[in-house]
Design a protein around this motif. Structure first.
Motif, PDB file in Angstrom:
ATOM      1  N   PHE A  55      -0.846   8.249  -2.362  1.00 14.17           N
ATOM      2  CA  PHE A  55       0.060   7.145  -2.964  1.00 14.17           C
ATOM      3  C   PHE A  55      -0.790   5.991  -3.650  1.00 14.17           C
ATOM      4  N   PRO A  56      -0.444   5.329  -4.655  1.00 13.51           N
ATOM      5  CA  PRO A  56      -1.280   4.245  -5.097  1.00 13.51           C
ATOM      6  C   PRO A  56      -1.358   2.854  -4.575  1.00 13.51           C
ATOM      7  N   TYR A  57      -1.135   2.890  -3.281  1.00  9.03           N
ATOM      8  CA  TYR A  57      -0.982   1.604  -2.310  1.00  9.03           C
ATOM      9  C   TYR A  57      -1.351   2.074  -0.970  1.00  9.03           C
ATOM     10  N   SER A  58      -1.454   0.948  -0.130  1.00  9.86           N
ATOM     11  CA  SER A  58      -1.676   1.173   1.162  1.00  9.86           C
ATOM     12  C   SER A  58      -0.974   0.156   2.007  1.00  9.86           C
ATOM     13  N   TRP A  59      -0.959   0.116   3.444  1.00  6.47           N
ATOM     14  CA  TRP A  59      -0.204  -0.995   4.275  1.00  6.47           C
ATOM     15  C   TRP A  59      -1.270  -1.691   4.930  1.00  6.47           C
ATOM     16  N   LEU A  60      -0.916  -2.879   4.769  1.00  2.88           N
ATOM     17  CA  LEU A  60      -1.674  -3.886   5.714  1.00  2.88           C
ATOM     18  C   LEU A  60      -0.903  -4.046   7.227  1.00  2.88           C
ATOM     19  N   ARG A  69       5.233  -6.177  15.061  1.00  3.20           N
ATOM     20  CA  ARG A  69       4.646  -5.370  14.319  1.00  3.20           C
ATOM     21  C   ARG A  69       5.032  -5.344  12.915  1.00  3.20           C
ATOM     22  N   LEU A  70       3.976  -5.847  12.108  1.00  6.71           N
ATOM     23  CA  LEU A  70       4.657  -6.114  10.716  1.00  6.71           C
ATOM     24  C   LEU A  70       3.541  -5.379   9.530  1.00  6.71           C
ATOM     25  N   TYR A  71       4.115  -5.035   8.350  1.00 11.52           N
ATOM     26  CA  TYR A  71       3.475  -4.316   7.719  1.00 11.52           C
ATOM     27  C   TYR A  71       3.636  -5.030   6.254  1.00 11.52           C
ATOM     28  N   LEU A  72       2.519  -4.960   5.196  1.00  9.51           N
ATOM     29  CA  LEU A  72       2.679  -5.285   3.883  1.00  9.51           C
ATOM     30  C   LEU A  72       2.079  -4.588   2.970  1.00  9.51           C
ATOM     31  N   GLN A  73       2.697  -4.017   1.767  1.00  7.46           N
ATOM     32  CA  GLN A  73       2.078  -3.269   0.842  1.00  7.46           C
ATOM     33  C   GLN A  73       0.896  -3.928   0.128  1.00  7.46           C
ATOM     34  N   VAL A  74      -0.146  -3.372   0.115  1.00 10.68           N
ATOM     35  CA  VAL A  74      -1.463  -3.953  -0.314  1.00 10.68           C
ATOM     36  C   VAL A  74      -1.999  -2.797  -1.537  1.00 10.68           C
ATOM     37  N   ILE A 103      -2.148 -13.610  15.554  1.00  9.90           N
ATOM     38  CA  ILE A 103      -2.451 -12.058  15.110  1.00  9.90           C
ATOM     39  C   ILE A 103      -3.486 -11.421  15.713  1.00  9.90           C
ATOM     40  N   THR A 104      -3.285 -10.363  16.651  1.00 10.80           N
ATOM     41  CA  THR A 104      -4.481  -9.827  17.468  1.00 10.80           C
ATOM     42  C   THR A 104      -4.819  -8.751  17.082  1.00 10.80           C
ATOM     43  N   ARG A 105      -4.372  -8.035  15.838  1.00  9.82           N
ATOM     44  CA  ARG A 105      -4.846  -6.711  15.288  1.00  9.82           C
ATOM     45  C   ARG A 105      -4.669  -6.602  13.833  1.00  9.82           C
ATOM     46  N   LYS A 106      -5.556  -6.405  12.964  1.00  6.36           N
ATOM     47  CA  LYS A 106      -5.226  -6.191  11.645  1.00  6.36           C
ATOM     48  C   LYS A 106      -6.170  -4.870  11.309  1.00  6.36           C
ATOM     49  N   SER A 107      -5.400  -3.917  10.347  1.00  2.00           N
ATOM     50  CA  SER A 107      -5.979  -2.856  10.011  1.00  2.00           C
ATOM     51  C   SER A 107      -5.176  -2.229   8.481  1.00  2.00           C
ATOM     52  N   VAL A 108      -5.772  -1.420   7.644  1.00  5.22           N
ATOM     53  CA  VAL A 108      -5.197  -1.041   6.441  1.00  5.22           C
ATOM     54  C   VAL A 108      -5.020   0.311   6.614  1.00  5.22           C
ATOM     55  N   LEU A 109      -3.860   0.913   6.346  1.00  6.21           N
ATOM     56  CA  LEU A 109      -3.510   2.273   6.341  1.00  6.21           C
ATOM     57  C   LEU A 109      -3.126   2.648   5.167  1.00  6.21           C
ATOM     58  N   PRO A 110      -4.197   4.001   4.676  1.00  7.93           N
ATOM     59  CA  PRO A 110      -3.679   4.522   3.376  1.00  7.93           C
ATOM     60  C   PRO A 110      -2.365   5.313   3.505  1.00  7.93           C
ATOM     61  N   MET A 111      -1.716   5.527   2.289  1.00  7.42           N
ATOM     62  CA  MET A 111      -0.536   6.317   2.303  1.00  7.42           C
ATOM     63  C   MET A 111      -0.679   7.658   1.603  1.00  7.42           C
ATOM     64  N   ILE A 154       6.359  -1.021  -4.758  1.00  6.37           N
ATOM     65  CA  ILE A 154       6.300  -1.309  -6.441  1.00  6.37           C
ATOM     66  C   ILE A 154       5.012  -0.613  -6.377  1.00  6.37           C
ATOM     67  N   ALA A 155       4.940   0.374  -7.333  1.00  3.57           N
ATOM     68  CA  ALA A 155       3.725   1.074  -7.785  1.00  3.57           C
ATOM     69  C   ALA A 155       3.161   0.040  -8.809  1.00  3.57           C
ATOM     70  N   PRO A 156       1.732   0.262  -8.953  1.00  4.11           N
ATOM     71  CA  PRO A 156       0.757  -0.725  -9.868  1.00  4.11           C
ATOM     72  C   PRO A 156       1.290  -0.356 -11.109  1.00  4.11           C
ATOM     73  N   GLY A 157       1.677  -1.304 -11.969  1.00  2.00           N
ATOM     74  CA  GLY A 157       1.877  -1.251 -13.367  1.00  2.00           C
ATOM     75  C   GLY A 157       3.363  -0.895 -13.566  1.00  2.00           C
ATOM     76  N   GLN A 158       3.985  -0.807 -12.460  1.00  2.00           N
ATOM     77  CA  GLN A 158       5.548  -0.362 -12.555  1.00  2.00           C
ATOM     78  C   GLN A 158       6.216  -1.024 -13.659  1.00  2.00           C
ATOM     79  N   SER A 159       7.229  -0.085 -14.340  1.00  4.38           N
ATOM     80  CA  SER A 159       7.961  -0.753 -15.372  1.00  4.38           C
ATOM     81  C   SER A 159       9.445  -1.449 -14.675  1.00  4.38           C
TER      82      SER A 159
END
Length: 398
Positions: free
Chosen positions: A187-192, A226-231, A266-274, A358-363
């Motif tokens: 997928f063209p995005y990850s989770w922080l 435990r919280l996530y953001l699309q990045v 915030i005690t931990r941060k990581s990026v998770l590919p999708m 929301i994908a990059p460049g989504q219409s």
């Protein structure tokens, strides 16, 4: 103590799949050995999923591994969807005939299973990396696992090998050349993802669709969020200072500007590919795959750990049937049985992911389609029931 030289079933990988399989086999009198390349501390601290389906909880209870889960786990009867300025709750028990989910971190499941494995004397070898598996050919009469133990080359012969060692594990590569097919999507995005010492200000998980991107509010306990953001893919965790994370979370969840998260350190941060991946078949002669070694799902549908539990429940039943009756019927159907559920879970996870992100460049057209689908779920009991049935988990087995 000298390492074992022979067993009926060798299990490679001491994650939840391997440990649960070993427990189910041991409770039914099937001999097995678990080999894990990492040390115990690392295994027990691997951060992964935290949502357990009803069937996973039922399996842990039947296996005698749910005492702490029942004391400390957080049962949830629904989730909330947020889109536009709307909030809609999906009531799981009302839509599924009483099913629910539990918030209980994978780290805690693993700790419980490790303690039982060691307490009951089942061989569990940490820091025992597997180098190779031989005997995967269909006409082989046994397998041999080649691994290191205390720095020494060691072998373990067995009737069968089960790879629970993940997508990049050794067992998955033991299949004869050309014998497997791999179906993948990135997928063209990850989770922080963050862990924060902040009491959740919500009772159930919140999934937010926002023009700024997806956000998910989950929890680890009544005191830890435990919280996530699309990045974007390739994001480095340090590119997001703590204040920026909180501001972005509030913006995505509080589209109507009336809702704010509780904040804390915030005690931990990581990026998770999708990504999604399925390996077919899940059996090659005397070598079988389970959990992440066979399939990967994006975390949006909360399916990863639950698919692993479903795999090993089916597999344990097949091994017990084989050793009690001499019939390989259930073992022969293992791959087909599991893949039906796997592909259903892949479809649901794909649906949740592509509907909420929301994908990059989504219409604007695609965004309006997403909002239309969310509106359908919010206004149709049939659409809501389809989501609830998939989220709480479909039946395990045929």
């Amino acid at each position: 103590m000298n390492p074992p030289r022979h067993t009926q079933v060798a299990v490679v990988g001491a994650g939840p799949a391997g440990l649960l399989l070993a427990l189910l086999l041991r409770r039914s009198g099937v001999d097995c050995v678990v080999l894990e390349s990492r040390d115990r501390s690392y295994v027990e601290q691997r951060q992964r999923a935290g949502i357990l389906e009803q069937s996973t909880v039922d399996t842990l209870r039947r296996a005698g591994a749910a005492a702490r889960l029942d004391r400390e786990g957080l049962p949830h009867d629904g989730i909330e969807l947020r889109f536009g300025v709307r909030r809609h709750r999906i009531d799981f028990p009302a839509l599924t005939g009483g099913r629910r989910v539990w918030v209980y971190a994978q780290t805690e499941v693993v700790k419980d299973l490790v303690a039982l494995q060691l307490q009951e004397g089942g061989p569990l070898l940490f820091e025992a990396p597997v180098r190779a598996v031989t005997g995967a050919a269909a006409d082989a009469d046994h397998c041999t696992v080649h691994y290191l133990h205390r720095g020494q080359e060691t072998t373990l012969t067995c009737d069968y090998v089960v790879g629970c060692d993940g997508h990049h594990g050794v067992v998955r590569r033991a299949a004869p050349q050309g014998a497997r097919s791999v179906h993948e999507r990135t997928f063209p995005y990850s989770w922080l993802g963050i862990l924060a010492e902040a009491p959740p200000c919500y009772d159930e998980l919140v999934y937010a669709h926002s023009e700024r991107g997806f956000a998910l509010a989950s929890m680890r306990s009544p005191a830890v969020s435990r919280l996530y953001l699309q990045v974007p893919n390739g994001t480095e965790p340090d590119a997001w200072p703590h204040e920026r994370i909180w501001e972005e979370l509030d913006a995505r969840f509080g589209a109507d500007r009336t809702w704010r998260l509780n904040r804390g350190p915030i005690t931990r941060k990581s990026v998770l590919p999708m990504r999604s991946s399925v390996t077919e078949p899940m059996r090659f002669g005397r070598v079988l795959l389970a959990g992440d070694a066979a399939h990967i799902v994006p975390p949006t549908g909360a399916k990863g750990l639950n698919l692993a539990a479903s795999d090993v429940t089916v597999l344990a039943r097949a091994f017990v049937h084989l050793y009690e009756t001499g019939s390989a019927q259930l073992l022969d159907s293992y791959s087909d049985t599991c893949l039906r559920r796997v592909w259903r879970a892949e479809h649901f996870s794909h649906f949740m992911t592509t509907t909420l992100h929301i994908a990059p460049g989504q219409s604007s057209f695609d965004t309006r389609l997403q909002l239309s689908q969310l509106d359908r779920i919010a206004t149709s009991p049939h659409a809501a029931a389809e989501l609830a049935e998939n989220y709480t988990g479909l039946p395990t087995g045929p």
